[in-house]
Design a protein around this motif. Structure first.
Motif, PDB file in Angstrom:
ATOM      1  N   PHE A   1      56.302  82.837 -60.938  1.00 15.12           N
ATOM      2  CA  PHE A   1      56.034  82.497 -59.536  1.00 15.12           C
ATOM      3  C   PHE A   1      54.774  83.218 -59.053  1.00 15.12           C
ATOM      4  N   GLU A   2      54.674  84.499 -59.324  1.00 16.96           N
ATOM      5  CA  GLU A   2      53.533  85.270 -58.837  1.00 16.96           C
ATOM      6  C   GLU A   2      52.237  84.830 -59.513  1.00 16.96           C
ATOM      7  N   GLU A   3      52.282  84.620 -60.834  1.00 11.29           N
ATOM      8  CA  GLU A   3      51.068  84.242 -61.557  1.00 11.29           C
ATOM      9  C   GLU A   3      50.553  82.877 -61.110  1.00 11.29           C
ATOM     10  N   THR A   4      51.444  81.898 -61.028  1.00  9.29           N
ATOM     11  CA  THR A   4      51.013  80.546 -60.651  1.00  9.29           C
ATOM     12  C   THR A   4      50.610  80.480 -59.184  1.00  9.29           C
ATOM     13  N   SER A   5      51.367  81.143 -58.328  1.00  7.18           N
ATOM     14  CA  SER A   5      51.057  81.094 -56.890  1.00  7.18           C
ATOM     15  C   SER A   5      49.741  81.785 -56.593  1.00  7.18           C
ATOM     16  N   GLU A   6      49.465  82.876 -57.300  1.00  6.68           N
ATOM     17  CA  GLU A   6      48.191  83.574 -57.108  1.00  6.68           C
ATOM     18  C   GLU A   6      47.022  82.660 -57.469  1.00  6.68           C
ATOM     19  N   LYS A   7      47.156  81.898 -58.557  1.00  8.61           N
ATOM     20  CA  LYS A   7      46.094  80.976 -58.945  1.00  8.61           C
ATOM     21  C   LYS A   7      45.974  79.831 -57.945  1.00  8.61           C
ATOM     22  N   LEU A   8      47.113  79.314 -57.504  1.00  9.49           N
ATOM     23  CA  LEU A   8      47.087  78.172 -56.589  1.00  9.49           C
ATOM     24  C   LEU A   8      46.450  78.514 -55.251  1.00  9.49           C
ATOM     25  N   ARG A   9      46.465  79.751 -54.883  1.00 13.99           N
ATOM     26  CA  ARG A   9      45.867  80.153 -53.600  1.00 13.99           C
ATOM     27  C   ARG A   9      44.352  80.318 -53.685  1.00 13.99           C
ATOM     28  N   THR A  10      43.767  79.993 -54.828  1.00 14.76           N
ATOM     29  CA  THR A  10      42.316  80.099 -54.988  1.00 14.76           C
ATOM     30  C   THR A  10      41.679  78.710 -54.947  1.00 14.76           C
ATOM     31  N   PRO A  11      40.391  78.619 -54.601  1.00 13.97           N
ATOM     32  CA  PRO A  11      39.716  77.315 -54.562  1.00 13.97           C
ATOM     33  C   PRO A  11      39.718  76.594 -55.906  1.00 13.97           C
ATOM     34  N   GLU A  12      39.798  77.343 -57.008  1.00 12.30           N
ATOM     35  CA  GLU A  12      39.783  76.729 -58.341  1.00 12.30           C
ATOM     36  C   GLU A  12      41.046  75.930 -58.625  1.00 12.30           C
ATOM     37  N   TYR A  13      42.055  76.094 -57.781  1.00 14.65           N
ATOM     38  CA  TYR A  13      43.315  75.365 -57.961  1.00 14.65           C
ATOM     39  C   TYR A  13      43.668  74.545 -56.714  1.00 14.65           C
TER      40      TYR A  13
END
Length: 468
Positions: A130-142
Motif C-alpha cells: 500500500f505504501e509503495e504503490t500509493s507513494e508512486k501514485l501521488r507523483t506526476p509520473e503515475y
C-alpha cells in the motif's frame, strides 16, 4: 515478500517455443487500441493524481467487490466508510483466495507492470505494498495519463450518455496527451421506455437539446441532434448494453401512441415496450449508418438482481449476472431488416451467455457481405467471459466458424486506469493458441505469416476497422 519464479515470468501462459516467439517477437510491441472502456474522461482531462492504490485500483471495481463479499468481508471495507488502507488490507487478504479466478492473474500482472512489484500480494505484505504503490501514485509520473502511456495505448474510447457535454473530450483534444481519446455514444436510457426514471431522463435530454420531447418524432430529432454533436466531437462509435434486441413489427401510429402514453406517466405493456424498442433501435442504427459509425451491442446481462443492495448502492456495484435470454431470432431479424435497406453499418456483437457462442460466431457470417473486411464482428469475451477459458472458447469458436484472422481483438471494458495489462493477457493467450497448433503440426511453422496474423488481431485489424 514471497514470490515464485515459475509464476508470471517472461513466458507466462506461453507453453511452447512457438508461442514464446509469437508473443515476444510479434505481439508484445504492438500498440494498444482500447475501443471500449468506461474510464473517466474527467480524470484524463485533469490528469488526475490518485491519493492511494485504493482510489486507483479498488474504488469502482465490482469484480474485486464481488470476490470480497464472497469471502465474507463486510461492506464497510468494500464501498463503505473504512479508510483506504483498511480497504486495501481486506483486498490483500482476499487475493490468495482468488486463485484460479482471473483476478489472481490480473492483480499480480498490474502490480508488476505498473509498479515493478513481482511478489505475491497477501495480508502479510499489504501495508508495505500500500505504501509503495500509493507513494508512486501521488507523483506526476503515475498520473492518469501517465498510467495510460506506460501501457503503449494509442487510442482509447470511453462511453458517454447522449446528454454528456463532452467537455473533457474537448479539453483532451486540445491537450498534448499523445493517446487519442474518443467516445462512444450510449443511449440506453432513451431506449428503455419501461424504466422507472424514463421521463425524468427525457426531461434532461430536452434541456440539453433545447427542445420539447412530447412526441416520438421529437425524441428521434433530439437523439439525432446529439449524434450530430458527438460526431462533431470526434465520435465514431456507439454502444448498447441491452438484455437482448427486439425485432417486432410495428406501425408509426403504434409507436407514437406508446410514446405518448409513457410520456404522460402511464406504464407500458411488455408488448408495447418490445415494439417501441424495435422502432427506436432501427432508427438509431439507420442513423449510425448515415454517419458511418461502428455500432456495438453488448447482449445478455441480467442486471440488478439484488434489489435490496441496489437500493443502497445503486447500479454497477456488483449485483449482475449472466442472463439466459433467447437471442438468435430477433438478432437475425433486426440485422436483416437493416441489411435489406442497405443501412447496416459496421457492427460488433458481444454475448455474455457462453451458450450463445456458436450462434454469435455463425450470425456474423450472415451479414459479412464482402463490402468491408470483417464488417460484422463477434467481440472478445466480455465481462464474466473475460478470462482465460472464456477467451480461448471465443477464439476457438470464431476460428472454427469464421475467420479469426479478421478479428479486431481485445478491449478492457474497464473503469480502472490499471486494467491495461489485460491486453497483454489476451495477447499471451492468443499466441499460445497459435503456438500449440504449430507444435502439434496443425499449422505450418511459418512465423512471418502467423506473426502477421497475430499482429493484425492485436492491432492492425482494429486500426483499419475503426479508422480513428
Amino acid at each position: 515478500m514471497s514470490t515464485n519464479t515459475e509464476f508470471l515470468n517472461d513466458n507466462f501462459l506461453l507453453e511452447s517455443k512457438y508461442a514464446q516467439e509469437l508473443y515476444h517477437n510479434f505481439a508484445a510491441q504492438m500498440p494498444v487500441i482500447d475501443y471500449h472502456n468506461h474510464l473517466s474522461p474527467k480524470a484524463l482531462a485533469e490528469n488526475k493524481v490518485f491519493e492511494s492504490i485504493t482510489a486507483a485500483w479498488i474504488d469502482g471495481d465490482h469484480y474485486k467487490w464481488r470476490a470480497m463479499r464472497t469471502l465474507g468481508i463486510d461492506e464497510a471495507y468494500i464501498t463503505g466508510e473504512a479508510t483506504p488502507k483498511e480497504k486495501f488490507r481486506k483486498w490483500a487478504y482476499t487475493v490468495p483466495y482468488t486463485m484460479r479466478n482471473p483476478l489472481y492473474h490480473w492483480t499480480h500482472m498490474e502490480l508488476s507492470r505498473y509498479f515493478g512489484i513481482d511478489g505475491l500480494l497477501s495480508d502479510k505484505n499489504a501495508d508495505a505494498v500500500f505504501e509503495e504503490t500509493s507513494e508512486k501514485l501521488r507523483t506526476p509520473e503515475y498520473s492518469a495519463r501517465e498510467l495510460i502511456s506506460k501501457m503503449n495505448v494509442e487510442v482509447l474510447c470511453t462511453t458517454e450518455d447522449p446528454i454528456d457535454t463532452l467537455e473533457y473530450h474537448q479539453q483532451l483534444g486540445k491537450s498534448n496527451f499523445v493517446t487519442k481519446v474518443s467516445t462512444a455514444f450510449r443511449p440506453d436510457k432513451a431506449i428503455l421506455i419501461d424504466s422507472e426514471g424514463y421521463n425524468a431522463y427525457l426531461d434532461r435530454l430536452e434541456n440539453v437539446t433545447d427542445s420539447t420531447i412530447a412526441t416520438y418524432d421529437q425524441l428521434c430529432d433530439a437523439l439525432k441532434k446529439r449524434i450530430g454533436y458527438f460526431h462533431e466531437n470526434g465520435c465514431r462509435l456507439c454502444d448498447h448494453g441491452l438484455a437482448h434486441l427486439y425485432a417486432e413489427d410495428f406501425t408509426a401510429g403504434e409507436i407514437n401512441a406508446i410514446f405518448t402514453k409513457r410520456r404522460e406517466g402511464h406504464t407500458v405493456t411488455a408488448e408495447e415496450n418490445a415494439k417501441f424498442q424495435s422502432a427506436l433501435m432501427l432508427f438509431l442504427s439507420e442513423t449510425y449508418h448515415e454517419y458511418g459509425w461502428v455500432q456495438q451491442f453488448h447482449l445478455g446481462a441480467l442486471r440488478n438482481n439484488n434489489k435490496r443492495m441496489l437500493s443502497v448502492l445503486g447500479p454497477d456495484t456488483g449485483w449482475d449476472s449472466i442472463g439466459d435470454y433467447p437471442q438468435a431470432q430477433n438478432l437475425s431479424k433486426f440485422l436483416d431488416t437493416l441489411d435489406g435497406k442497405d443501412k447496416l453499418t459496421k457492427t460488433i456483437l458481444y454475448n455474455l451467455n457462453p451458450s450463445d457462442n456458436a450462434m454469435m460466431a455463425t450470425m456474423i457470417g450472415n451479414f459479412n457481405d464482402g463490402s468491408v473486411r470483417g464488417k460484422v464482428q463477434w467481440g472478445s469475451g466480455w465481462w464474466f467471459l473475460d478470462q482465460k477459458d472464456g477467451m480461448i472458447e471465443q477464439m476457438n469458436t470464431l476460428s472454427n466458424m469464421g475467420l479469426i484472422s479478421c478479428f479486431i481483438g481485445m478491449l478492457t471494458d474497464s473503469r480502472s486506469f490499471l486494467s491495461f495489462p489485460r491486453h497483454e493477457y489476451f495477447r499471451r493467450i492468443l499466441c499460445n493458441l497459435f503456438g500449440e497448433d504449430i507444435k502439434n503440426g496443425e499449422l505450418p511453422n511459418d512465423m512471418a505469416w502467423i506473426g502477421k496474423i497475430v499482429q493484425d488481431i492485436c492491432y492492425h485489424n482494429a486500426k483499419r476497422y475503426f479508422n480513428l
